[in-house]
Design a protein around this motif. Structure first.
Motif, PDB file in Angstrom:
ATOM      1  N   GLY A 106       0.773  -1.284  -0.099  1.00  8.77           N
ATOM      2  CA  GLY A 106       0.231  -0.073  -0.144  1.00  8.77           C
ATOM      3  C   GLY A 106       0.792   1.278   0.177  1.00  8.77           C
ATOM      4  O   GLY A 106       0.530   2.162  -0.796  1.00  8.77           O
ATOM      5  N   VAL A 107       1.934   1.466   0.795  1.00  9.10           N
ATOM      6  CA  VAL A 107       2.707   2.409   0.998  1.00  9.10           C
ATOM      7  C   VAL A 107       3.493   2.694  -0.494  1.00  9.10           C
ATOM      8  O   VAL A 107       3.464   3.842  -0.916  1.00  9.10           O
ATOM      9  N   ARG A 108       4.147   1.588  -1.080  1.00  8.07           N
ATOM     10  CA  ARG A 108       4.777   1.555  -2.143  1.00  8.07           C
ATOM     11  C   ARG A 108       5.428   3.046  -2.733  1.00  8.07           C
ATOM     12  O   ARG A 108       5.247   3.691  -3.383  1.00  8.07           O
ATOM     13  N   CYS A 109       6.754   3.096  -1.790  1.00 11.51           N
ATOM     14  CA  CYS A 109       7.330   4.103  -2.013  1.00 11.51           C
ATOM     15  C   CYS A 109       8.071   4.200  -3.428  1.00 11.51           C
ATOM     16  O   CYS A 109       8.814   5.133  -3.808  1.00 11.51           O
ATOM     17  N   TRP A 110       7.997   3.100  -4.169  1.00 14.35           N
ATOM     18  CA  TRP A 110       8.763   2.985  -5.384  1.00 14.35           C
ATOM     19  C   TRP A 110       7.718   3.506  -6.613  1.00 14.35           C
ATOM     20  O   TRP A 110       8.220   3.860  -7.725  1.00 14.35           O
ATOM     21  N   GLN A 111       6.490   3.951  -6.261  1.00 15.02           N
ATOM     22  CA  GLN A 111       5.644   4.424  -7.122  1.00 15.02           C
ATOM     23  C   GLN A 111       5.322   5.834  -6.879  1.00 15.02           C
ATOM     24  O   GLN A 111       5.690   6.393  -5.866  1.00 15.02           O
ATOM     25  N   LYS A 112       4.645   6.668  -7.945  1.00 11.41           N
ATOM     26  CA  LYS A 112       4.429   7.900  -7.619  1.00 11.41           C
ATOM     27  C   LYS A 112       3.479   8.152  -6.575  1.00 11.41           C
ATOM     28  O   LYS A 112       3.541   9.291  -5.642  1.00 11.41           O
ATOM     29  N   GLU A 113       2.059   7.322  -6.457  1.00 10.56           N
ATOM     30  CA  GLU A 113       1.177   7.635  -5.487  1.00 10.56           C
ATOM     31  C   GLU A 113       0.926   6.137  -4.801  1.00 10.56           C
ATOM     32  O   GLU A 113       0.993   5.095  -5.267  1.00 10.56           O
ATOM     33  N   PRO A 114       0.875   6.177  -3.354  1.00 10.15           N
ATOM     34  CA  PRO A 114       0.726   5.173  -2.478  1.00 10.15           C
ATOM     35  C   PRO A 114      -0.621   4.925  -2.934  1.00 10.15           C
ATOM     36  O   PRO A 114      -1.629   5.434  -3.232  1.00 10.15           O
ATOM     37  N   GLN A 115      -0.877   3.445  -2.412  1.00  8.24           N
ATOM     38  CA  GLN A 115      -2.344   2.930  -2.557  1.00  8.24           C
ATOM     39  C   GLN A 115      -3.142   3.112  -1.122  1.00  8.24           C
ATOM     40  O   GLN A 115      -2.835   2.184  -0.207  1.00  8.24           O
ATOM     41  N   HIS A 116      -3.707   4.038  -1.054  1.00 13.66           N
ATOM     42  CA  HIS A 116      -4.358   4.773   0.116  1.00 13.66           C
ATOM     43  C   HIS A 116      -5.188   3.649   0.793  1.00 13.66           C
ATOM     44  O   HIS A 116      -5.055   3.346   2.120  1.00 13.66           O
ATOM     45  N   LEU A 117      -6.030   2.835  -0.106  1.00 14.94           N
ATOM     46  CA  LEU A 117      -7.145   2.007   0.706  1.00 14.94           C
ATOM     47  C   LEU A 117      -6.264   0.768   0.911  1.00 14.94           C
ATOM     48  O   LEU A 117      -6.655   0.195   2.010  1.00 14.94           O
ATOM     49  N   LEU A 118      -5.320   0.334   0.215  1.00 15.69           N
ATOM     50  CA  LEU A 118      -4.540  -0.613   0.704  1.00 15.69           C
ATOM     51  C   LEU A 118      -3.757  -0.605   2.101  1.00 15.69           C
ATOM     52  O   LEU A 118      -3.525  -1.370   2.897  1.00 15.69           O
ATOM     53  N   ALA A 119      -3.207   0.559   2.188  1.00 15.22           N
ATOM     54  CA  ALA A 119      -2.369   1.143   3.395  1.00 15.22           C
ATOM     55  C   ALA A 119      -3.422   1.158   4.605  1.00 15.22           C
ATOM     56  O   ALA A 119      -3.120   0.851   5.681  1.00 15.22           O
ATOM     57  N   GLY A 120      -4.556   1.798   4.226  1.00 11.55           N
ATOM     58  CA  GLY A 120      -5.680   1.629   5.445  1.00 11.55           C
ATOM     59  C   GLY A 120      -6.051   0.491   6.029  1.00 11.55           C
ATOM     60  O   GLY A 120      -6.231   0.185   7.139  1.00 11.55           O
ATOM     61  N   VAL A 121      -6.296  -0.530   4.874  1.00  8.36           N
ATOM     62  CA  VAL A 121      -6.584  -1.904   5.245  1.00  8.36           C
ATOM     63  C   VAL A 121      -5.512  -2.446   6.230  1.00  8.36           C
ATOM     64  O   VAL A 121      -5.700  -3.331   7.196  1.00  8.36           O
ATOM     65  N   SER A 181      -4.983   6.543   6.374  1.00  5.65           N
ATOM     66  CA  SER A 181      -4.936   6.782   4.806  1.00  5.65           C
ATOM     67  C   SER A 181      -6.319   6.462   4.343  1.00  5.65           C
ATOM     68  O   SER A 181      -6.628   6.953   3.173  1.00  5.65           O
ATOM     69  N   PHE A 182      -7.313   5.945   5.100  1.00  8.80           N
ATOM     70  CA  PHE A 182      -8.680   5.971   4.638  1.00  8.80           C
ATOM     71  C   PHE A 182      -9.200   7.310   4.458  1.00  8.80           C
ATOM     72  O   PHE A 182     -10.065   7.548   3.640  1.00  8.80           O
ATOM     73  N   HIS A 183      -8.722   8.375   5.399  1.00  8.93           N
ATOM     74  CA  HIS A 183      -8.990   9.640   5.216  1.00  8.93           C
ATOM     75  C   HIS A 183      -8.902  10.335   3.543  1.00  8.93           C
ATOM     76  O   HIS A 183      -9.657  10.772   2.986  1.00  8.93           O
ATOM     77  N   HIS A 184      -7.586   9.707   3.116  1.00 12.20           N
ATOM     78  CA  HIS A 184      -7.523  10.227   1.936  1.00 12.20           C
ATOM     79  C   HIS A 184      -8.241   9.708   0.804  1.00 12.20           C
ATOM     80  O   HIS A 184      -8.707  10.295  -0.301  1.00 12.20           O
ATOM     81  N   CYS A 185      -8.641   8.406   0.925  1.00 15.54           N
ATOM     82  CA  CYS A 185      -9.608   7.510   0.039  1.00 15.54           C
ATOM     83  C   CYS A 185     -11.215   8.364   0.040  1.00 15.54           C
ATOM     84  O   CYS A 185     -11.565   8.467  -0.755  1.00 15.54           O
ATOM     85  N   CYS A 186     -11.625   9.046   1.292  1.00 16.09           N
ATOM     86  CA  CYS A 186     -12.718   9.770   1.395  1.00 16.09           C
ATOM     87  C   CYS A 186     -12.765  10.827   0.825  1.00 16.09           C
ATOM     88  O   CYS A 186     -13.611  11.346  -0.025  1.00 16.09           O
TER      89      CYS A 186
END
Length: 189
Positions: A106-121, A181-186
């Motif tokens: 979820g955090v995926r620091c090698w990508q431009k954007e983290p996966q917020h939903l996955l990080a929240g889970v 991270s769920f806050h960012h998804c919302c």
């Protein structure tokens, strides 16, 4: 110009806290000292009995002679708080490892954007793993003075119990930080 690939600070804090929590909880789980019994009758004054959730050791503090694998003559391992800890602590460790794998994806620091939903889970999983280790540590502490011990011994909490507590709290805090991270998804919806 390349956009920053650094994850949000809450994710970094969550990952650091959960890794530290895993280390402390693992050490507390395998440590043979959830409780120490000293000043026992019919024993030299410097002999300390250490009871963990998997092993019982004695140590003569003046010589540092340590002997583990002691016989459980008092049915200590049959006590409900010890049996619950034997089940819940490894379950917590397994869930923490799984949560950290999901968090890394979820955090995926090698990508431009983290996966917020996955990080929240992952944060919820790590929060649950912290609670799974906090429950047996708290119950054991509550029953510390009622669990069977040699006669006339002085009872104190051991370092394994303290590390389990600290690890649990760090996992809970780290899980909460990742769950932000769920806050960012919302906001995206």
């Amino acid at each position: 110009y390349l956009p920053s690939m650094r994850p949000p600070p809450a994710m970094i804090v969550g990952m650091v806290l959960c890794h530290c929590g895993l280390l402390l909880t693992f050490t507390g789980t395998v440590a043979p000292s959830w409780r120490q019994v000293s000043h026992m009758s019919n024993q030299p004054i410097d002999v300390v009995l250490e009871q963990g959730i998997w092993d019982i050791c004695t140590e003569q503090q003046s010589t540092h002679d340590r002997l583990c694998g002691q016989a459980d003559e008092l049915a200590y391992f049959e006590q409900v708080p010890v049996r619950v800890a034997q089940g819940m602590m490894p379950t917590s460790l397994a869930l923490t490892l799984l949560g950290l794998v999901v968090a890394a994806l979820g955090v995926r620091c090698w990508q431009k954007e983290p996966q917020h939903l996955l990080a929240g889970v992952a944060g919820l999983m790590l929060l649950l793993s912290g609670l799974l280790s906090l429950v047996p540590a708290s119950w054991y502490t509550h029953e510390l003075w009622t669990l069977p011990a040699p006669a006339e011994g002085t009872l104190v909490a051991g370092y394994g119990l303290v590390l389990s507590y600290l690890g649990s709290c760090l996992e809970i805090l780290g899980g909460l930080a990742l769950a932000l991270s769920f806050h960012h998804c919302c906001k995206e919806r």
